[in-house]
Design an enzyme around this catalytic site. Sequence first.
Site, PDB file in Angstrom:
ATOM      1  N   ASP A  20     103.504  -3.256 -11.126  1.00 18.03           N
ATOM      2  CA  ASP A  20     103.764  -3.821 -12.448  1.00 18.03           C
ATOM      3  C   ASP A  20     104.512  -2.808 -13.323  1.00 18.03           C
ATOM      4  O   ASP A  20     104.331  -1.597 -13.167  1.00 18.03           O
ATOM      5  CB  ASP A  20     102.426  -4.213 -13.096  1.00 18.03           C
ATOM      6  CG  ASP A  20     102.617  -5.237 -14.189  1.00 18.03           C
ATOM      7  OD1 ASP A  20     103.724  -5.791 -14.323  1.00 18.03           O
ATOM      8  OD2 ASP A  20     101.649  -5.487 -14.927  1.00 18.03           O
ATOM      9  N   HIS A  37     113.760  -4.215 -11.740  1.00 19.60           N
ATOM     10  CA  HIS A  37     113.340  -4.624 -10.388  1.00 19.60           C
ATOM     11  C   HIS A  37     114.123  -3.853  -9.323  1.00 19.60           C
ATOM     12  O   HIS A  37     113.578  -3.512  -8.273  1.00 19.60           O
ATOM     13  CB  HIS A  37     113.516  -6.133 -10.218  1.00 19.60           C
ATOM     14  CG  HIS A  37     112.665  -6.942 -11.146  1.00 19.60           C
ATOM     15  ND1 HIS A  37     111.319  -6.682 -11.330  1.00 19.60           N
ATOM     16  CD2 HIS A  37     112.948  -7.979 -11.976  1.00 19.60           C
ATOM     17  CE1 HIS A  37     110.820  -7.539 -12.218  1.00 19.60           C
ATOM     18  NE2 HIS A  37     111.788  -8.335 -12.626  1.00 19.60           N
ATOM     19  N   LEU A 131     102.775   1.294  10.804  1.00 20.72           N
ATOM     20  CA  LEU A 131     102.314   0.701   9.543  1.00 20.72           C
ATOM     21  C   LEU A 131     102.558  -0.812   9.522  1.00 20.72           C
ATOM     22  O   LEU A 131     103.638  -1.280   9.875  1.00 20.72           O
ATOM     23  CB  LEU A 131     103.089   1.348   8.386  1.00 20.72           C
ATOM     24  CG  LEU A 131     102.837   0.747   7.002  1.00 20.72           C
ATOM     25  CD1 LEU A 131     101.458   1.128   6.490  1.00 20.72           C
ATOM     26  CD2 LEU A 131     103.916   1.191   6.011  1.00 20.72           C
TER      27      LEU A 131
END
Length: 230
Positions: A20, A37, A131
């Site tokens: 955020d 972004h 991962l």
Amino acid sequence: MQTNLQPQPISPFHVAIIMDGNGRWAENQGLPRPVGHQAGARAVRAVVRTAVEQGVTALSLYAFSSYNWRRPEEEVAGLMALLRHFLTIDVRDLRAHGIRISVLGRRDRLPLALAKAIAVAERSTARNTGLHLRIAIDYSSRDAILAAAQQAPDLSPEALATRLGTGDVDLVIRTGGDRRLSDFLLWECAYAELFFTDVKWPDFTPAHFTAALGDFAKRTRSFGGLMESA
Ligand code: FPP
């Protein structure tokens, strides 16, 4: 039933991040929100690298919630383009590092090109054993739980968890100053440790991430039981 009452090791584990603060980061500099972004996507790349280095086994990133459709069309289009770029261009590097990619959330409302990029990214990394990077796009945990409950063969916690398929989260990190889960992995976070920081996502560096992992390593988790005395 959870029976392990020992403090948890620092790894392997599952970290979920609510990224955020992109919009405010951009606005604070007089820039359009989509620039925030783009800066956020750069932070994603750095954090994924750090997750691999630190031995994190699963990393779930909240990239676009089902509520984010309410944002201005231009911002939504910018986010969709960023995600498509990540899943087509960055994925080559991720694949080379043994990273497996899965995407959580609805696919039917996404631009077709993004839905196709997701399918290719998932298929081409499915056999990787490094991962496990999960990216939540058009995701709502309530919707996911409802869908899983409707599809599970019985309504046991195990059947529901299997249907959800995401696995328990060990650590949630939320950047940007708010202290809530915002409909992210609600079932999976039942016993997650929570780490909140005021740092806005584009400013969240590998050092911040490593510090959050270090904070997690110091916590004692009893899962509702009692810690064994030394
Ligand atoms: C919340 O910040 C963040 C988002 C809605 C988008 C998150 C997307 C990225 C970090 C980039 C792309 C992701 C990947 C995986 C490549 P906000 O816009 O709500 O910030 P604000 O609270 O300051 O307005």
